[in-house]
Design a protein around this motif. Sequence first.
Motif, PDB file in Angstrom:
ATOM      1  N   VAL A   1       0.837   4.416   6.397  1.00 54.42           N
ATOM      2  CA  VAL A   1       1.949   3.788   7.133  1.00 54.42           C
ATOM      3  C   VAL A   1       3.114   3.670   6.157  1.00 54.42           C
ATOM      4  O   VAL A   1       2.963   3.102   5.063  1.00 54.42           O
ATOM      5  N   HIS A   2       4.242   4.250   6.482  1.00 54.63           N
ATOM      6  CA  HIS A   2       5.433   4.094   5.640  1.00 54.63           C
ATOM      7  C   HIS A   2       6.664   4.302   6.514  1.00 54.63           C
ATOM      8  O   HIS A   2       7.001   5.413   6.904  1.00 54.63           O
ATOM      9  N   PHE A   3       7.277   3.177   6.833  1.00 52.36           N
ATOM     10  CA  PHE A   3       8.523   3.261   7.603  1.00 52.36           C
ATOM     11  C   PHE A   3       9.581   2.374   6.967  1.00 52.36           C
ATOM     12  O   PHE A   3       9.276   1.547   6.085  1.00 52.36           O
ATOM     13  N   LEU A   4      10.816   2.588   7.362  1.00 53.00           N
ATOM     14  CA  LEU A   4      11.970   1.875   6.818  1.00 53.00           C
ATOM     15  C   LEU A   4      12.615   1.052   7.917  1.00 53.00           C
ATOM     16  O   LEU A   4      12.723   1.521   9.060  1.00 53.00           O
ATOM     17  N   VAL A   5      13.022  -0.156   7.574  1.00 47.04           N
ATOM     18  CA  VAL A   5      13.717  -1.027   8.530  1.00 47.04           C
ATOM     19  C   VAL A   5      15.103  -1.284   7.958  1.00 47.04           C
ATOM     20  O   VAL A   5      15.228  -1.760   6.816  1.00 47.04           O
ATOM     21  N   ILE A   6      16.127  -0.950   8.723  1.00 43.29           N
ATOM     22  CA  ILE A   6      17.498  -1.034   8.192  1.00 43.29           C
ATOM     23  C   ILE A   6      18.415  -1.783   9.166  1.00 43.29           C
ATOM     24  O   ILE A   6      18.212  -1.740  10.382  1.00 43.29           O
ATOM     25  N   PRO A   7      19.429  -2.448   8.606  1.00 45.71           N
ATOM     26  CA  PRO A   7      20.478  -3.005   9.479  1.00 45.71           C
ATOM     27  C   PRO A   7      21.405  -1.866   9.893  1.00 45.71           C
ATOM     28  O   PRO A   7      21.655  -0.939   9.107  1.00 45.71           O
TER      29      PRO A   7
ATOM     30  N   PHE B   1       6.002  -4.853   1.389  1.00 50.73           N
ATOM     31  CA  PHE B   1       7.376  -4.863   1.879  1.00 50.73           C
ATOM     32  C   PHE B   1       8.269  -4.764   0.643  1.00 50.73           C
ATOM     33  O   PHE B   1       8.251  -5.648  -0.207  1.00 50.73           O
ATOM     34  N   VAL B   2       9.037  -3.679   0.547  1.00 53.67           N
ATOM     35  CA  VAL B   2       9.773  -3.371  -0.685  1.00 53.67           C
ATOM     36  C   VAL B   2      11.262  -3.183  -0.391  1.00 53.67           C
ATOM     37  O   VAL B   2      11.626  -2.463   0.549  1.00 53.67           O
ATOM     38  N   ILE B   3      12.103  -3.804  -1.229  1.00 52.49           N
ATOM     39  CA  ILE B   3      13.547  -3.542  -1.185  1.00 52.49           C
ATOM     40  C   ILE B   3      13.975  -3.088  -2.574  1.00 52.49           C
ATOM     41  O   ILE B   3      14.035  -3.907  -3.505  1.00 52.49           O
ATOM     42  N   ASN B   4      14.222  -1.800  -2.747  1.00 51.36           N
ATOM     43  CA  ASN B   4      14.732  -1.294  -4.015  1.00 51.36           C
ATOM     44  C   ASN B   4      16.240  -1.535  -4.081  1.00 51.36           C
ATOM     45  O   ASN B   4      16.923  -1.490  -3.046  1.00 51.36           O
ATOM     46  N   CYS B   5      16.750  -1.769  -5.288  1.00 50.59           N
ATOM     47  CA  CYS B   5      18.176  -2.071  -5.422  1.00 50.59           C
ATOM     48  C   CYS B   5      18.789  -1.394  -6.638  1.00 50.59           C
ATOM     49  O   CYS B   5      18.356  -1.650  -7.771  1.00 50.59           O
ATOM     50  N   LYS B   6      19.756  -0.542  -6.394  1.00 55.46           N
ATOM     51  CA  LYS B   6      20.518   0.161  -7.435  1.00 55.46           C
ATOM     52  C   LYS B   6      19.591   0.968  -8.362  1.00 55.46           C
ATOM     53  O   LYS B   6      18.416   1.155  -8.081  1.00 55.46           O
TER      54      LYS B   6
ATOM     55  N   LEU C   1      21.093  -0.589   2.648  1.00 55.46           N
ATOM     56  CA  LEU C   1      19.987  -1.548   2.548  1.00 55.46           C
ATOM     57  C   LEU C   1      18.829  -1.162   3.467  1.00 55.46           C
ATOM     58  O   LEU C   1      19.029  -0.882   4.650  1.00 55.46           O
ATOM     59  N   HIS C   2      17.614  -1.145   2.893  1.00 53.35           N
ATOM     60  CA  HIS C   2      16.434  -0.821   3.714  1.00 53.35           C
ATOM     61  C   HIS C   2      15.210  -1.522   3.148  1.00 53.35           C
ATOM     62  O   HIS C   2      15.080  -1.687   1.927  1.00 53.35           O
ATOM     63  N   VAL C   3      14.329  -1.902   4.054  1.00 57.50           N
ATOM     64  CA  VAL C   3      13.040  -2.467   3.684  1.00 57.50           C
ATOM     65  C   VAL C   3      11.993  -1.386   3.912  1.00 57.50           C
ATOM     66  O   VAL C   3      11.863  -0.874   5.029  1.00 57.50           O
ATOM     67  N   HIS C   4      11.268  -1.014   2.840  1.00 60.53           N
ATOM     68  CA  HIS C   4      10.114  -0.123   3.010  1.00 60.53           C
ATOM     69  C   HIS C   4       8.933  -0.968   3.488  1.00 60.53           C
ATOM     70  O   HIS C   4       8.668  -2.037   2.922  1.00 60.53           O
ATOM     71  N   VAL C   5       8.215  -0.490   4.472  1.00 53.50           N
ATOM     72  CA  VAL C   5       6.938  -1.100   4.853  1.00 53.50           C
ATOM     73  C   VAL C   5       5.855  -0.053   4.622  1.00 53.50           C
ATOM     74  O   VAL C   5       5.885   1.030   5.215  1.00 53.50           O
ATOM     75  N   LEU C   6       4.960  -0.383   3.683  1.00 54.37           N
ATOM     76  CA  LEU C   6       3.901   0.562   3.292  1.00 54.37           C
ATOM     77  C   LEU C   6       2.553  -0.092   3.559  1.00 54.37           C
ATOM     78  O   LEU C   6       2.312  -1.230   3.151  1.00 54.37           O
TER      79      LEU C   6
END
Length: 114
Positions: free
Chosen positions: A37-43, A84-89, A99-104
Motif C-alpha cells: 500500500v503506498h498512496f499520497l494525500v495532497i491538498p 505516515f510520512v511527510i518529507n520536507c526539502k 505538500l504530500h503525506v505518504h501512506v505506506l
Amino acid sequence: MSDCIFCKIIAGDIPGKKVYEDDEILAFHDVNPQAPVHFLVIPKKHIRNIMELEAADTALLGRLLFKAQELAVEQGCGEKGARFVINCKDNGGQTVDHLHVHVLGGRFMEWPPG
Ligand code: AMP
C-alpha cells in the motif's frame, strides 16, 4: 502552479490513479510504490512543503491527516498500522515540491529510515 506535477494531476492534465477526491484534497497511488500500500494525500492548494504552512492552513492539514487515516483503514491498514510520512526539502528527501503525506502499509517497515 503551472510547473508542479501534482497540480497537473489535480487538473487532470496528467493521469493519476485516484484513491479519493473532494474540493480540498486528492489522494492517488504513488507511481513508484515502496510497499504493497503506498498512496499520497495532497491538498489541492499548492503549498510547497510543511515549512510553508501558514496558521490559516491548520484546519486543512487536520483534514488531510484525518483523510489519510480513513483511507489507510479503507486500504486494509487499520489492524496492523501504516507509516505516515511527510518529507520536507532536500534534507528531508522531498522530490516533489507540493505538500504530500505518504501512506505506506501492507508490510513491516524498519526504523530509522536510511
Ligand atoms: P517525495 O520524495 O516525498 O517528494 O515523494 C514524491 C513521490 O511522488 C515519490 O514517491 C514519487 O514516486 C511520487 N510521484 C512522482 N510523480 C508521480 C506521479 N506522476 N504519480 C504518482 N506519484 C508520483
